[in-house]
Design a protein around this motif. Structure first.
Motif, PDB file in Angstrom:
ATOM      1  N   MET A  50     -31.115 -23.860   4.081  1.00 44.44           N
ATOM      2  CA  MET A  50     -29.584 -24.175   3.122  1.00 44.44           C
ATOM      3  C   MET A  50     -28.827 -23.368   4.178  1.00 44.44           C
ATOM      4  O   MET A  50     -28.262 -22.314   3.718  1.00 44.44           O
ATOM      5  N   THR A  51     -28.610 -22.903   5.268  1.00 41.70           N
ATOM      6  CA  THR A  51     -28.149 -21.832   6.250  1.00 41.70           C
ATOM      7  C   THR A  51     -26.358 -22.377   6.524  1.00 41.70           C
ATOM      8  O   THR A  51     -25.991 -23.732   6.933  1.00 41.70           O
ATOM      9  N   GLY A  52     -25.673 -21.344   6.164  1.00 43.14           N
ATOM     10  CA  GLY A  52     -23.784 -22.639   6.030  1.00 43.14           C
ATOM     11  C   GLY A  52     -23.652 -22.240   4.654  1.00 43.14           C
ATOM     12  O   GLY A  52     -22.506 -23.077   4.676  1.00 43.14           O
TER      13      GLY A  52
ATOM     14  N   GLY B 225     -25.831 -26.374  -4.944  1.00 46.73           N
ATOM     15  CA  GLY B 225     -25.847 -27.969  -4.686  1.00 46.73           C
ATOM     16  C   GLY B 225     -27.477 -28.093  -4.603  1.00 46.73           C
ATOM     17  O   GLY B 225     -27.219 -29.494  -3.784  1.00 46.73           O
ATOM     18  N   MET B 226     -27.679 -28.697  -5.436  1.00 50.67           N
ATOM     19  CA  MET B 226     -29.126 -28.871  -5.340  1.00 50.67           C
ATOM     20  C   MET B 226     -29.267 -30.364  -6.054  1.00 50.67           C
ATOM     21  O   MET B 226     -29.656 -31.863  -5.585  1.00 50.67           O
ATOM     22  N   LEU B 227     -27.766 -30.691  -6.591  1.00 49.72           N
ATOM     23  CA  LEU B 227     -27.971 -32.536  -7.763  1.00 49.72           C
ATOM     24  C   LEU B 227     -26.645 -32.783  -7.975  1.00 49.72           C
ATOM     25  O   LEU B 227     -25.972 -31.986  -8.840  1.00 49.72           O
ATOM     26  N   ALA B 228     -26.346 -33.471  -7.320  1.00 49.49           N
ATOM     27  CA  ALA B 228     -25.316 -34.083  -8.057  1.00 49.49           C
ATOM     28  C   ALA B 228     -24.497 -34.495  -9.000  1.00 49.49           C
ATOM     29  O   ALA B 228     -25.737 -35.665  -9.352  1.00 49.49           O
ATOM     30  N   VAL B 229     -24.312 -34.710 -10.167  1.00 45.80           N
ATOM     31  CA  VAL B 229     -23.965 -35.329 -11.844  1.00 45.80           C
ATOM     32  C   VAL B 229     -23.199 -36.174 -11.823  1.00 45.80           C
ATOM     33  O   VAL B 229     -21.819 -35.467 -11.785  1.00 45.80           O
TER      34      VAL B 229
ATOM     35  N   HIS C 252     -23.662 -36.422  -1.063  1.00 43.37           N
ATOM     36  CA  HIS C 252     -22.715 -36.925   0.643  1.00 43.37           C
ATOM     37  C   HIS C 252     -22.362 -35.447   1.085  1.00 43.37           C
ATOM     38  O   HIS C 252     -22.766 -34.928   1.944  1.00 43.37           O
ATOM     39  N   ALA C 253     -21.888 -35.306   0.700  1.00 43.02           N
ATOM     40  CA  ALA C 253     -21.216 -34.097   0.733  1.00 43.02           C
ATOM     41  C   ALA C 253     -21.490 -32.733   0.941  1.00 43.02           C
ATOM     42  O   ALA C 253     -21.711 -31.919   1.976  1.00 43.02           O
ATOM     43  N   ILE C 254     -22.283 -32.819  -0.281  1.00 43.58           N
ATOM     44  CA  ILE C 254     -23.121 -31.921  -0.623  1.00 43.58           C
ATOM     45  C   ILE C 254     -24.653 -31.573   1.396  1.00 43.58           C
ATOM     46  O   ILE C 254     -24.780 -30.656   1.407  1.00 43.58           O
ATOM     47  N   ASP C 255     -25.145 -32.659   1.013  1.00 49.33           N
ATOM     48  CA  ASP C 255     -26.191 -32.830   2.219  1.00 49.33           C
ATOM     49  C   ASP C 255     -26.041 -32.543   3.488  1.00 49.33           C
ATOM     50  O   ASP C 255     -26.043 -32.076   4.206  1.00 49.33           O
ATOM     51  N   THR C 256     -24.744 -32.941   3.504  1.00 48.11           N
ATOM     52  CA  THR C 256     -23.778 -32.692   5.079  1.00 48.11           C
ATOM     53  C   THR C 256     -23.568 -31.446   5.378  1.00 48.11           C
ATOM     54  O   THR C 256     -24.284 -30.445   6.193  1.00 48.11           O
ATOM     55  N   GLU C 257     -23.000 -30.620   4.246  1.00 50.04           N
ATOM     56  CA  GLU C 257     -23.003 -30.030   4.443  1.00 50.04           C
ATOM     57  C   GLU C 257     -24.929 -29.003   4.876  1.00 50.04           C
ATOM     58  O   GLU C 257     -24.761 -27.136   5.636  1.00 50.04           O
ATOM     59  N   LYS C 258     -25.147 -28.718   3.821  1.00 47.37           N
ATOM     60  CA  LYS C 258     -26.590 -28.475   3.453  1.00 47.37           C
ATOM     61  C   LYS C 258     -26.951 -28.405   5.143  1.00 47.37           C
ATOM     62  O   LYS C 258     -28.047 -27.410   5.474  1.00 47.37           O
TER      63      LYS C 258
ATOM     64  N   PRO D 145     -19.338 -27.725   5.934  1.00 43.18           N
ATOM     65  CA  PRO D 145     -18.333 -28.822   4.720  1.00 43.18           C
ATOM     66  C   PRO D 145     -18.126 -30.286   5.562  1.00 43.18           C
ATOM     67  O   PRO D 145     -17.344 -30.004   6.537  1.00 43.18           O
ATOM     68  N   ALA D 146     -18.777 -31.253   5.068  1.00 42.85           N
ATOM     69  CA  ALA D 146     -18.031 -32.798   5.295  1.00 42.85           C
ATOM     70  C   ALA D 146     -16.496 -32.538   4.607  1.00 42.85           C
ATOM     71  O   ALA D 146     -15.489 -31.437   4.205  1.00 42.85           O
ATOM     72  N   GLY D 147     -16.102 -33.429   5.584  1.00 42.17           N
ATOM     73  CA  GLY D 147     -14.495 -33.851   5.537  1.00 42.17           C
ATOM     74  C   GLY D 147     -12.747 -32.252   6.123  1.00 42.17           C
ATOM     75  O   GLY D 147     -13.773 -31.910   7.147  1.00 42.17           O
ATOM     76  N   SER D 148     -12.443 -32.676   5.689  1.00 42.50           N
ATOM     77  CA  SER D 148     -10.984 -31.841   5.886  1.00 42.50           C
ATOM     78  C   SER D 148     -10.200 -31.586   4.424  1.00 42.50           C
ATOM     79  O   SER D 148     -10.394 -32.085   3.924  1.00 42.50           O
TER      80      SER D 148
END
Length: 157
Positions: A1-3, A28-32, A134-140, A145-148
């Motif tokens: 989970m760096t960063g 950020g373990m799980l999106a619900v 997707h955004a959480i996984d990208t950042e992890k 962080p994903a997007g802008s």
């Protein structure tokens, strides 16, 4: 989970008729799924109430671009909705490419035995979950962080 920036995020899938809302835990373990908000003049106020309940670090709003990555009329609508949400709540908004999130949501619902007709009320929530996860996984994975981030807006709500 760096960063990875610790904190709740709210995922928002903006549609013409409904707005799907999802959230994640602070780690950020799980999106619900949270709720499907009818798209109306009261949509932004309802999202502000949800934000008051969860106190998110940011909103992650899906940016519906076409398969080539170009803007569509829905892209403009999502940007306008996101800007209004940011003005109303003062919570940062991150715009994330949501290509195929609704398609993925329909596929997941079909595989769970639901028809498109009886999924209509929740497909927007599921699309918000797909987008947020997707955004959480990208950042992890990348530490970025994903997007802008939408630039802060000056106008009052």
């Amino acid at each position: 989970m760096t960063g990875f920036r610790r904190g709740v995020r709210l995922g928002v899938d903006v549609g013409r008729a409904r707005v799907g809302v999802a959230r994640c835990d602070p780690d950020g373990m799980l999106a619900v799924p949270v709720e499907t908000v009818p798209r109306s003049d009261a949509s932004l106020a309802r999202l502000a109430e949800i934000a008051g309940e969860y106190e998110p670090l940011e909103f992650v709003v899906g940016l519906p671009v076409n398969l080539q990555g170009n803007d569509t009329p829905s892209t403009d609508d999502a940007r306008e909705f996101a800007a209004a949400l940011q003005r109303l709540t003062t919570i940062p908004v991150r715009l994330v490419d949501e290509r195929l999130s609704t398609v993925s949501a329909h596929a997941a619902l079909r595989s769970s035995g639901r028809t498109q007709r009886n999924s209509r009320s929740i497909v927007d929530q599921v699309a918000a979950v797909v987008l947020l996860q997707h955004a959480i996984d990208t950042e992890k994975t990348t530490g970025t962080p994903a997007g802008s981030v939408m630039p802060p807006t000056e106008e009052p709500a």
